[in-house]
Each structure stands twice: as structure tokens, then as C-alpha cells.
Design a protein around this motif. Structure first.
Motif, mmCIF file in Angstrom:
data_model
loop_
_atom_site.group_PDB
_atom_site.id
_atom_site.type_symbol
_atom_site.label_atom_id
_atom_site.label_comp_id
_atom_site.label_asym_id
_atom_site.label_seq_id
_atom_site.Cartn_x
_atom_site.Cartn_y
_atom_site.Cartn_z
ATOM 1 N N ALA A 155 -15.501 32.555 20.710
ATOM 2 C CA ALA A 155 -14.199 33.384 20.061
ATOM 3 C C ALA A 155 -12.982 32.994 19.859
ATOM 4 N N PRO A 156 -12.302 33.246 19.165
ATOM 5 C CA PRO A 156 -10.766 33.288 18.733
ATOM 6 C C PRO A 156 -10.601 33.523 19.426
ATOM 7 N N ASP A 157 -8.432 32.952 20.128
ATOM 8 C CA ASP A 157 -7.972 33.620 21.166
ATOM 9 C C ASP A 157 -8.125 34.882 20.602
ATOM 10 N N ALA A 158 -6.855 36.131 21.606
ATOM 11 C CA ALA A 158 -6.884 36.934 21.150
ATOM 12 C C ALA A 158 -5.346 36.387 20.243
ATOM 13 N N VAL A 159 -4.633 35.641 21.103
ATOM 14 C CA VAL A 159 -3.033 35.248 19.969
ATOM 15 C C VAL A 159 -2.772 35.099 18.718
ATOM 16 N N PHE A 160 -4.745 34.833 18.189
ATOM 17 C CA PHE A 160 -4.490 34.194 16.338
ATOM 18 C C PHE A 160 -5.090 35.276 15.905
ATOM 19 N N GLN A 161 -4.804 36.802 16.034
ATOM 20 C CA GLN A 161 -5.198 37.421 15.184
ATOM 21 C C GLN A 161 -2.876 37.611 14.466
ATOM 22 N N HIS A 162 -2.536 36.658 15.491
ATOM 23 C CA HIS A 162 -0.915 36.388 14.230
ATOM 24 C C HIS A 162 -1.312 34.986 13.658
ATOM 25 N N ALA A 163 -2.948 34.497 13.386
ATOM 26 C CA ALA A 163 -2.230 33.294 13.301
ATOM 27 C C ALA A 163 -4.167 33.012 11.780
ATOM 28 N N GLN A 164 -3.366 34.241 10.253
ATOM 29 C CA GLN A 164 -4.448 33.767 9.739
ATOM 30 C C GLN A 164 -4.944 32.482 9.505
ATOM 31 N N GLU A 165 -6.618 32.205 9.635
ATOM 32 C CA GLU A 165 -6.765 31.210 8.276
ATOM 33 C C GLU A 165 -6.933 31.382 6.744
ATOM 34 N N PRO A 166 -6.555 30.534 6.323
ATOM 35 C CA PRO A 166 -6.710 30.875 4.628
ATOM 36 C C PRO A 166 -7.987 30.382 4.738
ATOM 37 N N THR A 167 -8.459 31.328 3.519
ATOM 38 C CA THR A 167 -9.140 31.204 2.607
ATOM 39 C C THR A 167 -9.869 29.896 1.393
ATOM 40 N N GLN A 168 -8.714 29.476 0.521
ATOM 41 C CA GLN A 168 -8.923 28.365 0.318
ATOM 42 C C GLN A 168 -7.840 27.521 1.071
ATOM 43 N N PHE A 169 -8.015 25.987 0.747
ATOM 44 C CA PHE A 169 -7.070 24.487 0.700
ATOM 45 C C PHE A 169 -7.696 23.556 0.248
ATOM 46 N N GLU A 170 -6.864 22.531 0.463
ATOM 47 C CA GLU A 170 -6.950 22.129 -0.754
ATOM 48 C C GLU A 170 -7.084 20.790 0.078
ATOM 49 N N ALA A 171 -8.257 19.354 -0.552
ATOM 50 C CA ALA A 171 -9.723 18.528 0.042
ATOM 51 C C ALA A 171 -9.287 17.523 -1.088
ATOM 52 N N VAL A 172 -9.035 15.612 0.355
ATOM 53 C CA VAL A 172 -8.406 14.785 -0.787
ATOM 54 C C VAL A 172 -10.611 14.718 -0.174
ATOM 55 N N SER A 173 -11.460 13.584 -1.358
ATOM 56 C CA SER A 173 -13.273 12.626 -0.598
ATOM 57 C C SER A 173 -12.134 11.474 0.452
ATOM 58 N N LEU A 174 -12.872 10.733 0.723
ATOM 59 C CA LEU A 174 -13.184 9.826 1.824
ATOM 60 C C LEU A 174 -12.467 8.699 0.876
ATOM 61 N N GLN A 175 -13.433 9.115 -0.645
ATOM 62 C CA GLN A 175 -13.610 8.236 -1.561
ATOM 63 C C GLN A 175 -12.181 7.678 -2.132
ATOM 64 N N ALA A 176 -11.611 8.865 -2.402
ATOM 65 C CA ALA A 176 -10.082 8.974 -2.814
ATOM 66 C C ALA A 176 -8.940 8.210 -1.516
ATOM 67 N N LEU A 177 -9.218 8.898 -0.398
ATOM 68 C CA LEU A 177 -8.248 8.947 0.517
ATOM 69 C C LEU A 177 -8.191 7.348 0.689
ATOM 70 N N THR A 178 -9.515 6.317 0.981
ATOM 71 C CA THR A 178 -9.762 5.147 1.192
ATOM 72 C C THR A 178 -9.084 4.170 -0.087
ATOM 73 N N ALA A 179 -9.024 4.765 -1.376
ATOM 74 C CA ALA A 179 -8.438 4.264 -2.243
ATOM 75 C C ALA A 179 -6.728 3.679 -2.627
ATOM 76 N N GLN A 180 -6.194 5.474 -2.217
ATOM 77 C CA GLN A 180 -5.122 5.667 -3.165
ATOM 78 C C GLN A 180 -3.736 6.458 -2.073
ATOM 79 N N ALA A 181 -4.362 6.589 -0.521
ATOM 80 C CA ALA A 181 -3.511 7.382 0.204
ATOM 81 C C ALA A 181 -2.341 6.225 0.764
ATOM 82 N N GLY A 182 -2.308 4.979 0.496
ATOM 83 C CA GLY A 182 -1.378 4.853 0.869
ATOM 84 C C GLY A 182 -0.450 4.147 -0.337
#
Length: 367
Positions: free
Chosen positions: A328-355
Motif C-alpha cells: 500500500a502506498p503511504d498516505a503522503v504519496f498522494q502528493h507525489a504523482q507517479e508519471p505515466t511515461q518515462f524515458e529508458a535506456v537499454s542495458l546494451q546502450a548504457l554499457t556501450a555509450q554511458a561514458g
């Protein structure tokens, strides 16, 4: 994360814990044992913070003596583990996130998690350590424990006073109307800074992202070492001059939680712009070369981190969302919307290009 900070100052939550601790059921780690407790060395980043009564009850029920070792920010912690792998200084690590996972794998420090029936290695998780994970979210032995979102926060009073509309896109944020309003942590020294940079690359594409960063530099962008300096020093909500800051989706809820006066609405708000939201997932793992006698205790501790009691407590101690479904979410999390969309980077891309992305960011923004 890999900077030295506590996301928020802690409070006397331990007192509030007492009530539900009474009802906390025995976990799978519980055992009837009168022998001497096993010593378990646990390396964590500096933001790790669970109620002492909860940790004490784990020690008692699992017959384990915890040695918690704070390794600095998450990046510093990982460096210590890699450099000491010939003679490991810990048996378990908590706090390696999805952006650090490639370095942990390349460093060869993570041990497989035993495939016992009913263990966290088989249970579904709400967030995965990488796109290559199965339903359990586990990658290279790193078990997801919690997750959160790095995004922009704004000072509501500042925008109301100025009568300035909130930006609707990153492109709009780089326009003259928003000159000198944004402060970001440096991706080279800050986990949320790194996450925000990765969001821009994933959301805009590499070339467009660094073109945007160049425009932001020309538009008065301020860069500081870490999240704490950005939020507590530069953010106008805390006396600084910048009304837009890179922080977490849970930060508005924390503002309500820690307010000295009782308030019903947060003074800050999330702004979820496309290309400016990144999901950060933190995990725990056994370490290669650790004390073999501590492996069983290490498994118990990771199971403990995914227990209902810890998954409930971490919400207002680490300000992250639980990875275990059904908590169950803590009651105070009503003030913390969880975004419905976010960006992601594949493990392969992170491994190859993060640096290379980080070096390019430094060249574009700081040099």
C-alpha cells in the motif's frame, strides 16, 4: 545514485514504526536458533536509512549481526567494491541502480542470487533492473528493491508571483522566457544528474539532446556538484534563485511530510516534460568473493529488503516506491504523482555509450 547525500532529513519515524512492528509477521528469514549470530557486512550508499527497530528485529529473528557500511554516494560505493574485490569489504550491497549496473557487471563484483523456490529471484517485481530482465526484474544477481523517478520540480509560489506559465517542453524551457531558472546536478558527480541527462538523450535523441544542452548553457543553466546543493541551496523554495530544479517525483510529498506547519498541499510540484523523466531502480546483491559463511545471511537480508515491512517503511525513509507488488502506498504519496511515461535506456546502450555521453555532456556544458 552516486553522490553523497540523504534525500531528505530523517524524522522520528521510528516512534511511528512501533505500532505496526507489533503486527509484523515473521519473515522467511526467521528461525529458531540459539547459536551465535552470523555476522553480515552490508555495503550501502549514504542515503540508506531504515528504522532501527526494524533492523533490530531482523537481526533477532534471522540470528544475524548486521555491520552496515556506508560507502558514500552510489558511484563512490561501487568504486570501493570494484577496487576491493580481491578482498571484499562486504558480503552484500544495496543501492546499485540501473545506471550503475553496467559498471557493476563489468567490474565482476556481483554474485548470482540462489534460485530457491519462493525467493525474490522468482517473484515478480514492479520495476526491473534492465530491459533484459524477466518478470522478477533481476539482472546479474541484482535484485530490484525500490524505484523512483528523476524529473523537474518547480517552486509553485515563485511561478505564481511572476505569473509565468510552466514550460510545456524542453524546447520551451530553453527559450529566453526561462533564462536562468534551471539548476541541475552534474551528471559526473550526481546520480539524479546522470539520470536526467540520460532522459534527455533517450527522449530527444543523442544529437538533439546535446544541442538542447548547448542552448541551455547559453540560456543561463546552472550546474552544481550534487542534488543536495541544487535542492537546498540553489532552489528558490529553499532561498536560492532557481525556481526549477532536477529532483524526484516524490519530492513534493517529502515537502509535506517534513513541513514544520501542517499543510494540505505541497509548495512544490512535479513537471513531467517529455524527455525529462527517468526511472531509477535500485537493487541489492550478494558479492563475489564474500565470506561463504555469510551467504545464507545475505540471502535473508535481501529477502528482508523485499518484505512488506521494509517495502512500506522505505517509502518515507528513502522516498522511493516499493518494488514488491501489493504494498500500500503511504498516505503522503498522494502528493507525489507517479508519471505515466518515462524515458529508458537499454542495458546494451548504457554499457556501450554511458561514458561517452557523460564526456560529451561535460564538453558541451562545462568547457
Amino acid at each position: 545514485m552516486w553522490q553523497t547525500f540523504r534525500r531528505w532529513e530523517t524524522s522520528a519515524t521510528a516512534v511511528l514504526m512501533c505500532g505496526w512492528l507489533v503486527a509484523w509477521p515473521l519473515g522467511v528469514w526467521a528461525q529458531a536458533n540459539t547459536s551465535s549470530p552470523s555476522v553480515l557486512r552490508v555495503m550501502t550508499h549514504s542515503s540508506f536509512d531504515l528504522p532501527k527497530p526494524l533492523l533490530a528485529r531482523f537481526e533477532q529473528e534471522a540470528n544475524v549481526k548486521l555491520q552496515l557500511i556506508q560507502g558514500g554516494d552510489a558511484g563512490e560505493m561501487l568504486n570501493k567494491l570494484i577496487l576491493s574485490q580481491a578482498a571484499p569489504v562486504a558480503d552484500v550491497v544495496y543501492g546499485i541502480d540501473n545506471t550503475l549496473l553496467p559498471r557493476a557487471v563489468a567490474g565482476g563484483i556481483l554474485a548470482p542470487f540462489p534460485q530457491a523456490a519462493g525467493s525474490v529471484a522468482h517473484r515478480p517485481a514492479l520495476a526491473h533492473m534492465a530491459d533484459t530482465a524477466g518478470p522478477d526484474g533481476v539482472v546479474a544477481g541484482l535484485v530490484p528493491i525500490n524505484y523512483g523517478y528523476v524529473n523537474l520540480n518547480i517552486d509553485k509560489a515563485w511561478f505564481a508571483q511572476k505569473g509565468l506559465a510552466l514550460p510545456k517542453s524542453l524546447q520551451e524551457l530553453s527559450s529566453p522566457a526561462y533564462r536562468g531558472l534551471l539548476v541541475v546536478p552534474n551528471p559526473a558527480t550526481s546520480s539524479p544528474g546522470q539520470a536526467f541527462m540520460l532522459a534527455t538523450v533517450a527522449g530527444l535523441g543523442e544529437q538533439a539532446a546535446f544541442d538542447w544542452w548547448a542552448r541551455m548553457r547559453a540560456n543561463g543553466l546552472k550546474v552544481v556538484k550534487g542534488w543536495s546543493e541544487a535542492y537546498y541551496t540553489e532552489f528558490s523554495r529553499n532561498g536560492g534563485s532557481r525556481p526549477i530544479v532536477v529532483s524526484y517525483a516524490t519530492s513534493p510529498a517529502a515537502e509535506v511530510f517534513y513541513s514544520k506547519q501542517k499543510i494540505s498541499a505541497s509548495p512544490t510540484a512535479n513537471v513531467f516534460l517529455p524527455g525529462a523523466v527517468f526511472r531509477q531502480v535500485e537493487g541489492a546483491a550478494l558479492l563475489k568473493g564474500a565470506n561463504p559463511a555469510a551467504q545464507a545471511a545475505g540471502v535473508k537480508f535481501i529477502e528482508f529488503l523485499r518484505s512488506p515491512a521494509v517495502q512500506q517503511a522505505l517509502q518515507t525513509r528513502l522516498w522511493m516506491y516499493p518494488a514488491e507488488p501489493g504494498v500500500a502506498p503511504d498516505a503522503v504519496f498522494q502528493h507525489a504523482q507517479e508519471p505515466t511515461q518515462f524515458e529508458a535506456v537499454s542495458l546494451q546502450a548504457l554499457t556501450a555509450q554511458a561514458g561517452s555521453w557523460q564526456r560529451r555532456w561535460t564538453q558541451v556544458v562545462l568547457k
